[in-house]
Design a protein around this motif. Structure first.
Motif, PDB file in Angstrom:
ATOM      1  N   GLU A 160      44.141  24.458  78.710  1.00 16.18           N
ATOM      2  CA  GLU A 160      44.332  23.642  77.515  1.00 16.18           C
ATOM      3  C   GLU A 160      44.186  24.495  76.261  1.00 16.18           C
ATOM      4  N   MET A 161      43.197  25.380  76.259  1.00 17.17           N
ATOM      5  CA  MET A 161      42.979  26.233  75.103  1.00 17.17           C
ATOM      6  C   MET A 161      44.028  27.339  75.025  1.00 17.17           C
ATOM      7  N   LEU A 162      44.328  27.961  76.177  1.00 17.83           N
ATOM      8  CA  LEU A 162      45.270  29.077  76.187  1.00 17.83           C
ATOM      9  C   LEU A 162      46.680  28.656  75.794  1.00 17.83           C
ATOM     10  N   LEU A 163      47.051  27.425  76.141  1.00 18.02           N
ATOM     11  CA  LEU A 163      48.408  26.946  75.853  1.00 18.02           C
ATOM     12  C   LEU A 163      48.425  25.916  74.724  1.00 18.02           C
ATOM     13  N   ALA A 164      47.359  25.855  73.941  1.00 20.79           N
ATOM     14  CA  ALA A 164      47.304  24.892  72.842  1.00 20.79           C
ATOM     15  C   ALA A 164      48.441  25.116  71.849  1.00 20.79           C
ATOM     16  N   TRP A 165      48.843  26.372  71.671  1.00 18.58           N
ATOM     17  CA  TRP A 165      49.917  26.672  70.718  1.00 18.58           C
ATOM     18  C   TRP A 165      51.234  26.008  71.088  1.00 18.58           C
ATOM     19  N   ARG A 166      51.415  25.730  72.391  1.00 20.77           N
ATOM     20  CA  ARG A 166      52.639  25.051  72.821  1.00 20.77           C
ATOM     21  C   ARG A 166      52.663  23.596  72.340  1.00 20.77           C
ATOM     22  N   GLN A 167      51.487  23.065  72.008  1.00 21.59           N
ATOM     23  CA  GLN A 167      51.378  21.708  71.481  1.00 21.59           C
ATOM     24  C   GLN A 167      51.159  21.711  69.970  1.00 21.59           C
ATOM     25  N   GLY A 168      51.335  22.880  69.343  1.00 19.01           N
ATOM     26  CA  GLY A 168      51.162  22.963  67.896  1.00 19.01           C
ATOM     27  C   GLY A 168      49.712  22.968  67.459  1.00 19.01           C
ATOM     28  N   LYS A 169      48.816  23.436  68.333  1.00 16.34           N
ATOM     29  CA  LYS A 169      47.392  23.435  68.012  1.00 16.34           C
ATOM     30  C   LYS A 169      46.796  24.833  68.172  1.00 16.34           C
ATOM     31  N   ILE A 170      45.708  25.060  67.445  1.00 18.13           N
ATOM     32  CA  ILE A 170      44.858  26.240  67.629  1.00 18.13           C
ATOM     33  C   ILE A 170      43.469  25.716  67.924  1.00 18.13           C
ATOM     34  N   ILE A 171      42.909  26.097  69.062  1.00 17.73           N
ATOM     35  CA  ILE A 171      41.608  25.589  69.471  1.00 17.73           C
ATOM     36  C   ILE A 171      40.623  26.744  69.572  1.00 17.73           C
ATOM     37  N   PHE A 172      39.467  26.595  68.901  1.00 18.36           N
ATOM     38  CA  PHE A 172      38.368  27.558  68.996  1.00 18.36           C
ATOM     39  C   PHE A 172      37.130  26.841  69.504  1.00 18.36           C
ATOM     40  N   GLU A 173      36.381  27.523  70.343  1.00 18.38           N
ATOM     41  CA  GLU A 173      35.102  26.990  70.806  1.00 18.38           C
ATOM     42  C   GLU A 173      34.102  28.137  70.852  1.00 18.38           C
ATOM     43  N   GLY A 174      33.283  28.227  69.805  1.00 18.27           N
ATOM     44  CA  GLY A 174      32.290  29.289  69.728  1.00 18.27           C
ATOM     45  C   GLY A 174      32.892  30.671  69.567  1.00 18.27           C
ATOM     46  N   LYS A 175      34.006  30.769  68.883  1.00 21.68           N
ATOM     47  CA  LYS A 175      34.684  32.060  68.707  1.00 21.68           C
ATOM     48  C   LYS A 175      34.121  32.776  67.484  1.00 21.68           C
ATOM     49  N   PRO A 176      33.955  34.107  67.543  1.00 21.81           N
ATOM     50  CA  PRO A 176      33.488  34.834  66.360  1.00 21.81           C
ATOM     51  C   PRO A 176      34.412  34.601  65.162  1.00 21.81           C
ATOM     52  N   PHE A 177      33.815  34.490  63.987  1.00 24.26           N
ATOM     53  CA  PHE A 177      34.543  34.145  62.772  1.00 24.26           C
ATOM     54  C   PHE A 177      35.739  35.066  62.540  1.00 24.26           C
ATOM     55  N   ALA A 178      35.526  36.376  62.624  1.00 23.88           N
ATOM     56  CA  ALA A 178      36.610  37.325  62.337  1.00 23.88           C
ATOM     57  C   ALA A 178      37.745  37.186  63.337  1.00 23.88           C
ATOM     58  N   ALA A 179      37.410  36.942  64.615  1.00 19.62           N
ATOM     59  CA  ALA A 179      38.450  36.775  65.632  1.00 19.62           C
ATOM     60  C   ALA A 179      39.237  35.490  65.397  1.00 19.62           C
ATOM     61  N   ALA A 180      38.548  34.431  64.975  1.00 20.98           N
ATOM     62  CA  ALA A 180      39.238  33.176  64.687  1.00 20.98           C
ATOM     63  C   ALA A 180      40.175  33.331  63.487  1.00 20.98           C
ATOM     64  N   ILE A 181      39.712  34.027  62.461  1.00 19.71           N
ATOM     65  CA  ILE A 181      40.564  34.279  61.289  1.00 19.71           C
ATOM     66  C   ILE A 181      41.782  35.101  61.690  1.00 19.71           C
ATOM     67  N   SER A 182      41.572  36.078  62.559  1.00 22.07           N
ATOM     68  CA  SER A 182      42.687  36.904  63.026  1.00 22.07           C
ATOM     69  C   SER A 182      43.719  36.066  63.766  1.00 22.07           C
ATOM     70  N   ASP A 183      43.250  35.138  64.596  1.00 19.50           N
ATOM     71  CA  ASP A 183      44.178  34.265  65.330  1.00 19.50           C
ATOM     72  C   ASP A 183      44.998  33.398  64.378  1.00 19.50           C
ATOM     73  N   ILE A 184      44.330  32.784  63.421  1.00 21.11           N
ATOM     74  CA  ILE A 184      45.054  31.948  62.460  1.00 21.11           C
ATOM     75  C   ILE A 184      45.984  32.798  61.603  1.00 21.11           C
ATOM     76  N   GLY A 185      45.559  34.018  61.321  1.00 26.65           N
ATOM     77  CA  GLY A 185      46.365  34.908  60.495  1.00 26.65           C
ATOM     78  C   GLY A 185      47.725  35.223  61.074  1.00 26.65           C
ATOM     79  N   ARG A 186      47.893  35.031  62.368  1.00 32.35           N
ATOM     80  CA  ARG A 186      49.200  35.290  62.980  1.00 32.35           C
ATOM     81  C   ARG A 186      50.241  34.245  62.561  1.00 32.35           C
ATOM     82  N   TYR A 187      49.767  33.135  62.006  1.00 34.03           N
ATOM     83  CA  TYR A 187      50.675  32.053  61.630  1.00 34.03           C
ATOM     84  C   TYR A 187      51.106  32.127  60.155  1.00 34.03           C
ATOM     85  N   VAL A 188      50.656  33.148  59.448  1.00 26.86           N
ATOM     86  CA  VAL A 188      51.066  33.327  58.048  1.00 26.86           C
ATOM     87  C   VAL A 188      51.732  34.689  57.913  1.00 26.86           C
ATOM     88  N   ALA A 189      52.591  34.819  56.900  1.00 30.62           N
ATOM     89  CA  ALA A 189      53.352  36.062  56.732  1.00 30.62           C
ATOM     90  C   ALA A 189      52.505  37.184  56.152  1.00 30.62           C
TER      91      ALA A 189
END
Length: 327
Positions: free
Chosen positions: A248-277
């Motif tokens: 569910e978490m690994l394929l959340a992007w297929r449903q238009g979602k980003i899911i974090f559960e206890g993820k380090p702040f910098a890693a979460a920002i990096s993941d979201i950063g892939r969705y901006v230019a």
């Protein structure tokens, strides 16, 4: 007029065109059709390829210059006020943009398919496989006799794989390792030298480290994955033991979602950063390891950044086309 003088206008035009293409390639917003136009332009005349190589070398020189600038910014940060940091954001962002240019160019040079920031693409491959590639992802298709080879150069992708008539395996090369599957359904992500492989249906063999085109596998250690299992490996390291996959978490992007559960702040920002230019820059002193959780929409990455920024009382400033700064 000499031959050199006669050729100069065309050479100047080639240099200008090469520079324009390089800017567009590193922007992350080029479509697959535009990439094909670039390749046609590059290959139609020798001076086009030469001009592009010249511009790449120039950008790499800028890349080397950018790192000392970043070091200076870090050394001065302890004496910066919030106002002065934001005021100097453009300079810091320019250095960061120079730093990421060379890796992006390398990926764009190799890739057959690139997905712009904020988008997803479903790509039919020659064998009938459907490859769904997430934002910022890049793949290269390298099918050959006896091996259906795809390179995941960056990002994450989902593959729905039919069996081959000749029995040849389907292979995804990513992060210095390979994942082989005869048929089935799997997802692979590659970020920050860590590759995650998860099987949705079927069985897969994960080898690392291994050259992408290696076919002699009898003496190679591997990890076997069954349905709903996953493994990870670092570049140059062996894969870990299989574990339960959070599909569910690994394929959340297929449903238009980003899911974090206890993820380090910098890693979460990096993941979201892939969705901006623009590249996302964190000011010095931020707690990069602070655990964060949440469910966000891939269609609203700026809102997601703002929500995460509030966990550390940070503001988000976007400089369009340059950077997004959290400070």
């Amino acid at each position: 007029m000499s031959d050199t003088d006669h050729d100069r206008p065309d050479n100047n035009r080639a240099s200008h065109d090469a520079r324009d293409w390089l800017v567009r390639l590193t922007s992350g917003s080029l479509s697959a059709g535009e990439l094909e136009q670039f390749k046609l332009w590059r290959d139609c005349r020798p001076e086009h390829r030469a001009a592009f190589e010249h511009e790449k070398r120039f950008w790499k020189q800028l890349d080397r210059l950018a790192q000392p600038a970043g070091n200076v910014a870090r050394q001065q940060s302890s004496g910066m006020t919030r106002r002065s940091l934001l005021g100097g954001g453009a300079a810091i962002a320019a250095a960061s943009a120079g730093f990421v240019a060379a890796p992006r160019v390398s990926i764009w040079w190799q890739a057959d398919f690139i997905v712009p920031a904020g988008s997803q693409r479903e790509l039919p491959l020659p064998d009938g496989t459907i490859a769904a590639v997430n934002t910022g992802g890049a793949i290269k298709v390298d099918f050959r006799v006896g091996l259906r080879l795809v390179h995941l150069l960056r990002g994450e992708a989902e593959f729905r794989i039919p069996p081959a008539a000749d029995g040849s395996p389907f292979r995804v090369a990513a992060g210095g390792g390979n994942t082989d599957m005869s048929d089935g359904h799997l997802t692979i992500g590659n970020a920050d030298d860590l590759t995650t492989v998860a099987v949705v249906a079927g069985h897969a063999a994960v080898y690392s480290p291994l050259a992408p085109d290696e076919t002699v596998l009898s003496q190679r250690p591997y990890v076997d994955l069954a349905s709903s299992q996953q493994t990870t490996y670092l570049s140059g390291a062996n894969p870990g033991q299989p574990g339960a996959a959070d599909l569910e978490m690994l394929l959340a992007w297929r449903q238009g979602k980003i899911i974090f559960e206890g993820k380090p702040f910098a890693a979460a920002i990096s993941d979201i950063g892939r969705y901006v230019a623009e590249p996302v820059i964190l000011r010095p002193g931020i707690d990069r390891d602070l655990a964060v959780s949440g469910i966000f929409s891939t269609a609203q990455p700026l809102a997601a950044l703002q929500s995460l920024a509030k966990t550390q009382a940070l503001s988000v400033r976007r400089i369009p086309g340059i950077a997004i700064i959290l400070a």
